[in-house]
Design an enzyme around this catalytic site. Structure first.
Site, PDB file in Angstrom:
ATOM      1  N   ASP A 102       2.023   8.171   1.702  1.00  0.00           N
ATOM      2  CA  ASP A 102       1.799   8.863   0.372  1.00  0.00           C
ATOM      3  C   ASP A 102       0.758   9.755   1.642  1.00  0.00           C
ATOM      4  OD1 ASP A 102       1.712   6.579  -1.417  1.00  0.00           O
ATOM      5  OD2 ASP A 102       0.707   5.732  -1.477  1.00  0.00           O
TER       6      ASP A 102
HETATM    7  N1  URA Z   1       1.990   1.681   0.455  1.00  0.00           N
HETATM    8  C1  URA Z   1       0.810   2.106  -0.315  1.00  0.00           C
HETATM    9  O1  URA Z   1       0.383   2.103  -1.285  1.00  0.00           O
HETATM   10  N2  URA Z   1       1.148   3.506   0.272  1.00  0.00           N
HETATM   11  C2  URA Z   1       1.820   3.928   1.263  1.00  0.00           C
HETATM   12  O2  URA Z   1       2.203   5.141   1.686  1.00  0.00           O
HETATM   13  C3  URA Z   1       2.976   3.032   1.782  1.00  0.00           C
HETATM   14  C4  URA Z   1       3.141   1.625   1.838  1.00  0.00           C
END
Ligand code: URA
Length: 238
Positions: A102
Site C-alpha cells: 500500500d
Molecule cells: N497488507 C496490507 O494491509 N497492506 C500492505 O501494504 C501489505 C499487506
C-alpha cells in the site's frame, strides 16, 4: 565464458575470490567439481553451483527496494510517484514491482524484469512467506494473537490462512502470512478489533530486508539471494 568470469558476473565476489573458490573445489558445473578457472561455461545451459548453491546467470535484473511511504507500487501513475521513480531512468527499463505494498506501507519490495519468477512467487498456490512489522492502535491480546494465527474472517467471505505472530511490544508484532490478499494485514488486524498504525514488510520469499537500506534506497540482489527466490518459487533450476 570463463568460469571465474562467470562467477564474478553473478556477484559472488571478486575475480581473485572466484579463482580461489574454484581452486578450493567449491564450484561444480553440471554436478562435477571443476578446479580450473579458465574452464568454459555455457551460461545458457550449464548448471553451476557454488558451495552447493545453484547459481542463476543473471539474464534478468533484481533489486531489493526499501519502499518508503508515499509512493505507489506501480510502474507508472498519472498523479502519484511510483516505486520505479526511485531508480534512475536508465535502470528502470523493463522493471516492475513483484506485487503491491500500500502507499502508506514501507519495506521490502522486489523490483525485477523476471516475469516468470514473479508469476510463481505471487501465485496463491505457492504460499510464499511474507513477514510484516505491524504497529497497532491498541495492544494485541493473547486471544487476538491466537485468532490471527488460526485464521480470521477478513470480510467478504475471506478467511485468512494460518499465520505466525510474534509479539514484540505492547503495540508491535511480527506477522508472517503466506498469502497476499488486498489490504490483508490491515483487514486481519481489523478482524480482531484493532487497527494498523504503521506497516513495514521485513521479509519476502526467503529474503530479509537489508537493514542498511534507508527508505527509498535499493540494491541489486546477490546471486545467492536470487537462488533463494527461485527455491521459494518452487523451481531451483530455471
Ligand atoms: N497488507 C496490507 O494491509 N497492506 C500492505 O501494504 C501489505 C499487506
Amino acid at each position: 565464458m570463463r568460469l571465474d568470469k562467470y562467477l564474478c558476473e553473478l556477484n559472488t565476489g571478486t575475480r581473485s575470490q572466484a579463482k580461489a573458490y574454484i581452486r578450493q573445489g567449491l564450484v561444480r558445473v553440471g554436478g562435477v567439481v571443476v578446479k580450473s578457472p579458465e574452464f568454459q561455461v555455457n551460461e545458457a545451459t550449464d548448471q553451476v553451483s557454488l558451495k552447493g548453491v545453484l547459481l542463476h546467470y543473471q539474464q534478468f535484473t533484481y533489486f531489493m527496494l526499501n519502499k518508503p511511504k508515499g509512493v505507489v507500487s506501480a510502474t507508472k501513475d498519472r498523479s502519484e510517484r511510483t516505486v520505479l521513480d526511485l531508480l534512475p531512468g536508465d535502470r528502470q527499463k523493463g522493471l516492475f514491482p513483484a506485487g503491491r505494498l500500500d502507499k502508506d506501507t514501507e519495506g521490502l519490495l522486489l523490483l525485477t524484469d523476471d516475469g516468470p519468477l514473479v508469476h510463481r512467487l505471487l501465485s496463491p498456490k505457492k504460499h510464499v512467506e511474507k513477514t510484516y512489522l505491524v504497529k497497532t492502535k491498541k495492544p494485541v491480546t493473547p486471544q487476538a494473537a491466537a485468532a490471527l494465527e488460526a485464521g480470521v474472517d477478513m470480510g467478504e467471505g475471506e478467511i485468512s490462512l494460518p499465520a505466525r505472530v510474534c509479539i514484540l511490544k505492547d503495540r508491535e508484532l511480527l506477522l508472517t502470512i503466506h498469502e497476499g490478499k488486498f489490504h490483508q494485514v490491515k483487514r486481519m488486524l481489523g478482524a480482531v478489533d484493532n487497527q494498523v498504525e504503521a506497516l513495514k514488510r521485513v521479509a519476502f520469499g526467503g529474503l530479509k530486508l537489508d537493514e542498511g537500506l534507508k527508505p527509498g534506497e535499493y540494491r541489486e540482489l546477490s546471486a545467492q539471494e536470487v537462488s533463494v527466490l527461485y527455491e521459494q518459487a518452487g523451481n531451483s533450476l530455471s
